[in-house]
Design an enzyme around this catalytic site. Structure first.
Site, PDB file in Angstrom:
ATOM      1  N   SER A 130      42.857  37.418  53.280  1.00  0.00           N
ATOM      2  CA  SER A 130      43.450  38.241  54.354  1.00  0.00           C
ATOM      3  C   SER A 130      43.566  37.507  55.690  1.00  0.00           C
ATOM      4  O   SER A 130      43.253  38.069  56.741  1.00  0.00           O
ATOM      5  CB  SER A 130      42.629  39.534  54.560  1.00  0.00           C
ATOM      6  OG  SER A 130      42.240  40.112  53.355  1.00  0.00           O
ATOM      7  N   GLU A 163      45.452  44.020  50.337  1.00  0.00           N
ATOM      8  CA  GLU A 163      45.486  45.485  50.382  1.00  0.00           C
ATOM      9  C   GLU A 163      46.784  46.065  49.825  1.00  0.00           C
ATOM     10  O   GLU A 163      46.830  47.250  49.511  1.00  0.00           O
ATOM     11  CB  GLU A 163      45.183  46.013  51.793  1.00  0.00           C
ATOM     12  CG  GLU A 163      46.267  45.786  52.787  1.00  0.00           C
ATOM     13  CD  GLU A 163      45.986  46.408  54.176  1.00  0.00           C
ATOM     14  OE1 GLU A 163      44.885  46.937  54.416  1.00  0.00           O
ATOM     15  OE2 GLU A 163      46.892  46.349  55.012  1.00  0.00           O
TER      16      GLU A 163
END
Ligand SMILES: O=C(O)C1=C[C@@H](OP(=O)(O)O)[C@@H](O)[C@H](O)C1
Ligand SMILES: C=C(OP(=O)(O)O)C(=O)O
Length: 470
Positions: free
Chosen positions: A219, A353
């Site tokens: 991320s 995500e």
């Protein structure tokens, strides 16, 4: 005590929700509420400043209500406008000192459990953190190890390295020798450890030199988002090399008013619906420049076979960011083709995500897709790799868990069948199931209200999207 309010309860479990099938190609415009990640960063940065900050377009969902509950427990005022609940004014404590001897309830929100404990460094007493029972499985130790290196004490009340725990602030902050405090953490199981430490680090005298010690770092866009937001608040954080950050000591202060971008990851199920159901889905206010990982969606959906435009300009051109001003917002339009192409191997480490939404599209493609670089999803709201494999197989398609991801092998449409699907208290598993339900009749979703973690009214938005068709 932490405030007992609606956000403190996981959700009300009702009967399974029959996911609607798309009976005609879509022709829908969907307005997406504010970004969870930006909302919760702005709330933290506003709390760390000295003047009130008005946040417009704040996401109002369980994760942001939990964040505001956490900040209130620490002595911060969060006041919503009477006629516009997405406008909230945050006033930090007068002297900048947070209220200790308090309790914070994190629910299942990663951004609350990783971004709030560092605020205790500036509190006048210990703070106890707790959350949903399911949150006890989520990794916390690297963040708390980082806080210990900054002088805090940590006491675990359950399993070591997990919620619940108490953080006690240090008596002194900083090295006292004019050099930044050196902090080393392994952030391979979540980027939020780095983000949480960076958000607080500007207030440490002499600053912080933070180093990531693991081999993988998920991320990265979320870490860049943290850096950008800190710098907008007057901080000075740089990443001289990948995995190393230097934070100079600075007084933080966001501008008097900030506006939250739409949540691009929450746009994924709706945009993906155009590929699955056919037709077109438009999302207004799409930022041409963004640190959200959902900014990768236009190119990904294009590879799956969609036609993608921003304000009518074809994707190839919209990808050329030089064309737009920094604050340009346009309408993103995604039009599905006659079939969905599998993507082969796709590294999603930058955007873990959105993996459940990407997995739903890949399940309905005409060739296999391997999503890799997402081993850390085992520590998300639930073990998402195991959950995705189980739910993909439940509707008759094939999937396999890999060391660092998931392999999806689509089957012919007539081998797919309806089922009552689990959502595992995971908003993205619920929206994943709804995406499959567009094409597979007879899908019902248990506990669909778990979507309130980041979307206030998912079923209403989904039904409204389907009501707009050709
Ligand atoms: O900083 C953030 O706002 C987030 C970082 C990511 O966490 P991980 O790095 O743990 O995946 C992401 O998955 C999460 O939804 C939000
Ligand atoms: C991983 C997620 O959330 P959290 O902020 O709780 O980590 C997510 O929203 O996909």
């Amino acid at each position: 005590m932490g405030r007992m309010n609606e956000a403190n309860q996981a959700h009300v479990v009702a009967d399974p929700w029959p996911a609607p099938v798309a009976t005609a190609p879509l022709d829908a415009t969907v307005t997406i509420p504010g970004s969870k990640s930006l909302s919760n960063r702005y709330l933290i940065l506003a709390a760390l400043g000295s003047d009130p900050v008005r946040i417009r377009g704040l996401l109002r969902s369980r994760d942001t209500d939990l964040m505001m509950g956490a900040l209130r427990a620490l002595g911060v005022t969060c006041e919503e406008d009477t006629d516009e609940p997405t406008t909230v004014t945050v006033t930090p404590p007068k002297d900048g000192v947070f209220s200790g001897n308090s309790e914070v309830f994190c629910g299942l929100a990663g951004t609350v459990m990783r971004f709030v404990p560092p605020l205790v460094l500036f509190a006048d007493g210990p703070v106890r953190f707790d959350g949903d029972e399911q949150a006890y499985a989520r990794p916390m130790e690297p963040l708390l190890f980082g806080l210990k290196q900054l002088g805090a004490r940590v006491e675990y009340h359950g399993e070591r390295g997990h919620l619940p725990f108490t953080v006690t602030p240090p008596e002194h902050l900083g090295t006292g020798d004019g050099k930044p405090v050196k902090v080393r953490v392994d952030s391979s199981s979540s980027s939020q450890f780095v983000s949480g430490l960076l958000l607080a680090a500007s207030r440490i005298p002499d600053g912080v030199l933070l180093r990531h010690t693991g081999t993988t770092l998920p991320s990265l866009p979320h870490i860049r988002m943290t850096m950008e937001d800190i710098n907008v608040a007057g901080g000075d954080v740089t990443m001289p090399e990948r995995g190393r950050w230097l934070v100079q000591p600075r007084a933080l202060g966001l501008p008097g008013t900030v506006t939250v971008e739409p949540d691009l990851s929450n746009a994924a199920p709706f945009l993906g619906a155009a590929l699955i159901a056919g037709g077109v889905v438009r999302v207004p206010n799409w930022p041409a420049h963004t640190t959200q990982p959902g900014g990768l969606l236009p190119s990904m959906l294009h590879k799956f076979g969609a036609t993608v435009t921003l304000d009518g300009d074809p994707f190839d051109e919209v990808n050329d960011c030089e064309m737009f001003d920094d604050d340009f917002n346009g309408t993103l339009a995604v039009t599905g083709g006659t079939s969905i192409r599998g993507l082969g191997e796709l590294d999603l480490s930058a955007a873990g995500e959105i993996a459940p939404s990407v997995a739903a599209i890949a399940t309905l493609a005409n060739s296999p897709t391997e999503l890799i670089g997402i081993g850390h999803l085992r520590g998300h709201e639930t073990n998402r790799l195991a959950a995705l494999v189980t739910e993909i197989e439940r509707v008759g398609a094939r999937a396999e868990e890999l060391d660092n991801g998931i392999a999806i092998e689509p089957v012919a449409d007539d081998a797919l069948h309806g089922a009552v699907m689990e959502s595992y208290a995971d908003h993205r598993m619920a929206t994943f199931a709804a995406m499959l339900g567009l094409r597979i009749p007879g899908i019902e979703i248990k506990d669909v209200l778990t979507t309130r973690k980041t979307i206030p009214d998912f079923t209403g938005m989904w039904t409204a999207m389907l009501a707009q068709h050709e």
